[in-house]
Design an enzyme around this catalytic site. Structure first.
Site, PDB file in Angstrom:
ATOM      1  CG  ASP A   1      -1.754  -1.179   1.416  1.00  2.00           C
ATOM      2  OD1 ASP A   1      -2.394  -1.567   0.429  1.00  2.00           O
ATOM      3  OD2 ASP A   1      -1.789  -1.729   2.529  1.00  2.00           O
TER       4      ASP A   1
ATOM      5  CG  ASP B   1      -2.703  -3.764  -1.769  1.00  2.61           C
ATOM      6  OD1 ASP B   1      -3.915  -3.564  -1.611  1.00  2.61           O
ATOM      7  OD2 ASP B   1      -2.105  -4.716  -1.251  1.00  2.61           O
TER       8      ASP B   1
ATOM      9  CG  ASP C   1      -5.322  -0.922   2.791  1.00 10.11           C
ATOM     10  OD1 ASP C   1      -5.940  -0.031   2.175  1.00 10.11           O
ATOM     11  OD2 ASP C   1      -5.215  -2.088   2.367  1.00 10.11           O
TER      12      ASP C   1
ATOM     13  NE  ARG D   1     -11.527  -1.978  -1.128  1.00 11.07           N
ATOM     14  CZ  ARG D   1     -10.640  -2.971  -1.168  1.00 11.07           C
ATOM     15  NH1 ARG D   1      -9.382  -2.710  -0.853  1.00 11.07           N
ATOM     16  NH2 ARG D   1     -10.992  -4.182  -1.516  1.00 11.07           N
TER      17      ARG D   1
END
Length: 340
Positions: free
Chosen positions: A149, A178, A182, A235
């Protein structure tokens, strides 16, 4: 409310959802706004124009990173890895754009600060694993090739992610890169402010799995304010189990944006959505729905799918939410790297 409508679901694991909600909403009764508890559906917006802060507001309040420690400036990957490794108080300035593969682990009590408007990393990203008190500001982090990430926050607390530009492209398959940000494995007390997220499929995932209730329940408390999500597919954020406050953000070009699920609670306040199909959904992709409260948003024609209205309405910290009418100007003018 005009922004909220109930969508019936045939499959609802209500027992688990109720347990999650009970754990998540503990401690919110003493919440206040910037000038005291709100007395109606709108946060207090009195005062002068909103400007970027020098310390975090929200769940990440009190995060200081390296504080007043003497700064070390690095220009190479090897020097950066060495500079950020320990848990002692430190300020590490990144000068120039550094290529990397995978992720670099950041120690506790660290401030990582980009120099100027074009410093940072490309090809991978940064990871906070079992750390505390970390500030990441003014970095450009681009094209984090999977499984990396751009920024991962894992089992970490007291984190401020501010004034960064996190981006990729949408020319590849959605899994080629990715996530941009996160936050998982019971991380807590995180503020994400004044960042630009751009050109990506998967923006910000909070809580990595539907099966991680035992670890995540009661944690994953995150504030998102004054971020600009441009051409990010979904997201924005996706939140499982936790408690999220999403206010004064500008979302542009999303398929689905805010997505609480698995009993997560989200307060979605004074945001602007443009060219977005679904601004908020609580009932997709997981067996247990989430909860959302919407107030003061400019949906710009986007739909909402609110199957459960939440109980998280008063965040337990002081803040001022500017009205949605000024969000686009404020955010596009001040969010991202090079704006501090």
């Amino acid at each position: 409310m005009t922004e909220q409508r109930t969508i019936l679901r045939r499959r609802q694991l209500t027992a688990l959802a109720a347990g999650v909600v009970a754990a998540l909403t503990l401690g919110t009764v003493s919440a206040v706004s910037a000038h005291g508890a709100p007395t109606d559906d709108t946060a207090d917006t009195a005062g002068t124009a909103i400007t970027a802060e020098n310390s975090p507001i929200g769940f990440g309040a009190g995060t200081t990173g390296g504080g007043n420690a003497s700064a070390t400036t690095v220009t190479t990957l090897a020097a950066f890895k060495s500079a950020v490794a320990s848990d002692s108080a430190k300020v590490v300035k990144v000068s120039g754009l550094i290529s990397l593969s995978g992720q670099v682990d950041i120690g506790s009590n660290t401030t990582v600060l980009g120099v100027g408007s074009s410093s940072g990393f490309t090809g991978g990203g940064l990871r906070l694993k079992e750390k505390t008190n970390v500030v990441i500001r003014n970095l450009n982090i681009s094209k984090p090739v999977a499984p990396a990430d751009a920024i991962t926050v894992q089992k970490s607390t007291k984190v401020w992610i501010d004034h960064n530009t996190l981006s990729a492209d949408r020319d590849h398959d959605k899994d080629y890169y990715d996530g941009l940000l996160d936050i998982n494995h019971a991380s807590d007390n995180v503020t994400v402010s004044w960042n630009k997220f751009a050109d990506h499929f998967k923006g910000s995932l909070v809580g990595h799995s539907d099966n991680n209730a035992s670890e995540d329940t009661g944690h994953l408390k995150v504030t998102y304010s004054h971020n600009w999500f441009s051409n990010v597919y979904s997201r924005i954020p996706s939140l499982r189990f936790g408690t999220g406050h999403f206010y004064d953000n500008y979302v542009q070009g999303a398929e689905t944006a805010v997505h609480p699920r698995m009993g997560a609670q989200m307060l979605v306040e004074n945001n602007v959505f443009r060219d977005t199909k679904v601004a908020v959904t609580t009932n997709r992709d997981s067996d247990v729905d989430g909860y959302a409260v919407l107030r003061g948003n400019d949906l710009g024609g986007a739909a909402t799918e609110i199957s459960q209205v939440g109980s998280f309405t008063n965040p337990p910290y002081s803040y001022t939410a500017e009205p949605a009418s000024s969000v686009v100007s404020t955010v596009t003018g001040q969010a991202g790297a090079g704006k501090i």
